[in-house]
Design an enzyme around this catalytic site. Sequence first.
Site, mmCIF file in Angstrom:
data_model
loop_
_atom_site.group_PDB
_atom_site.id
_atom_site.type_symbol
_atom_site.label_atom_id
_atom_site.label_comp_id
_atom_site.label_asym_id
_atom_site.label_seq_id
_atom_site.Cartn_x
_atom_site.Cartn_y
_atom_site.Cartn_z
ATOM 1 N N GLU A 19 21.489 26.152 15.327
ATOM 2 C CA GLU A 19 22.006 24.799 15.113
ATOM 3 C C GLU A 19 21.580 23.936 16.294
ATOM 4 O O GLU A 19 21.581 24.412 17.429
ATOM 5 C CB GLU A 19 23.543 24.769 15.040
ATOM 6 C CG GLU A 19 24.133 25.339 13.784
ATOM 7 C CD GLU A 19 24.489 26.809 13.938
ATOM 8 O OE1 GLU A 19 24.485 27.307 15.088
ATOM 9 O OE2 GLU A 19 24.755 27.458 12.909
ATOM 10 N N TYR A 61 11.541 23.490 18.631
ATOM 11 C CA TYR A 61 11.774 24.506 17.599
ATOM 12 C C TYR A 61 10.754 24.375 16.461
ATOM 13 O O TYR A 61 10.272 25.379 15.941
ATOM 14 C CB TYR A 61 13.203 24.400 17.062
ATOM 15 C CG TYR A 61 14.274 24.608 18.110
ATOM 16 C CD1 TYR A 61 14.149 25.626 19.063
ATOM 17 C CD2 TYR A 61 15.406 23.804 18.171
ATOM 18 C CE1 TYR A 61 15.118 25.818 20.033
ATOM 19 C CE2 TYR A 61 16.385 23.995 19.136
ATOM 20 C CZ TYR A 61 16.237 24.997 20.063
ATOM 21 O OH TYR A 61 17.197 25.190 21.020
#
Length: 180
Positions: free
Chosen positions: A112, A124
């Site tokens: 998250e 990411y």
Amino acid sequence: MVARPPVRLVIDRMTHADLAAVQAIEKASFTTPWPSYAYRNELETNRLAHYLVVRAAGAVVAYAGIWLMVDEAHVTTFAVTPAWRRHHVGERLLLALLDLSIARGAREATLEVRLSNLGARRLYEKFGFRPVGIRPRYYSDDHEDALIMTTEPLEAPAMAALLARRRAELAAIPDPEAPG
Ligand SMILES: CC(C)(COP(=O)(O)OP(=O)(O)OC[C@H]1O[C@@H](n2cnc3c(N)ncnc32)[C@H](O)[C@@H]1OP(=O)(O)O)[C@@H](O)C(=O)NCCC(=O)NCCS
């Protein structure tokens, strides 16, 4: 200006000796830092947890962790000390975390991230994480939504090729100078 000597970055398992440095980076990085005992508990009692640090000339400059749950690696935390940001430390650490996940049999990785944290999201994305959903009001301090990001299956050829590409790019980058 005199050039500083390059510093070799070493990625290692987090140990108790790292906890003070980790806590300092945690406080500099998050609006609601984990309390000081949290990492100690993770190291001592959580058998699913795996934590890594990056050392530069012996000093901890970054850390991250995963929980390996059956075949999923869940990234629990990820931070680079402010002075060392934008030196590819995060990339090296994320690659090491994914290598560890694959070695331990994880089939995918998930995490998250705050919707507003565009720098982390970009990091990411570079390693194959894609948005798959939202956890509304996930963060307790300001109720910001969390974006859930998950990789393709880690053993998929496209993912293996992406990681190989990133590994080669990082290997080609010279050791950084210590930031001044
Ligand atoms: C997010 C964080 C871990 C990135 O670490 P880092 O070592 O600076 O990242 P890298 O230098 O490896 O950057 C890799 C890529 O991510 C992206 N990126 C990283 N920080 C960025 C920023 N502030 N703005 C825009 N893009 C960013 C870029 O695409 C970058 O590649 P590039 O430099 O070739 O453009 C670091 O900023 C940090 O610790 N932030 C505070 C804690 C945090 O938000 N953790 C994530 C919680 S989910």
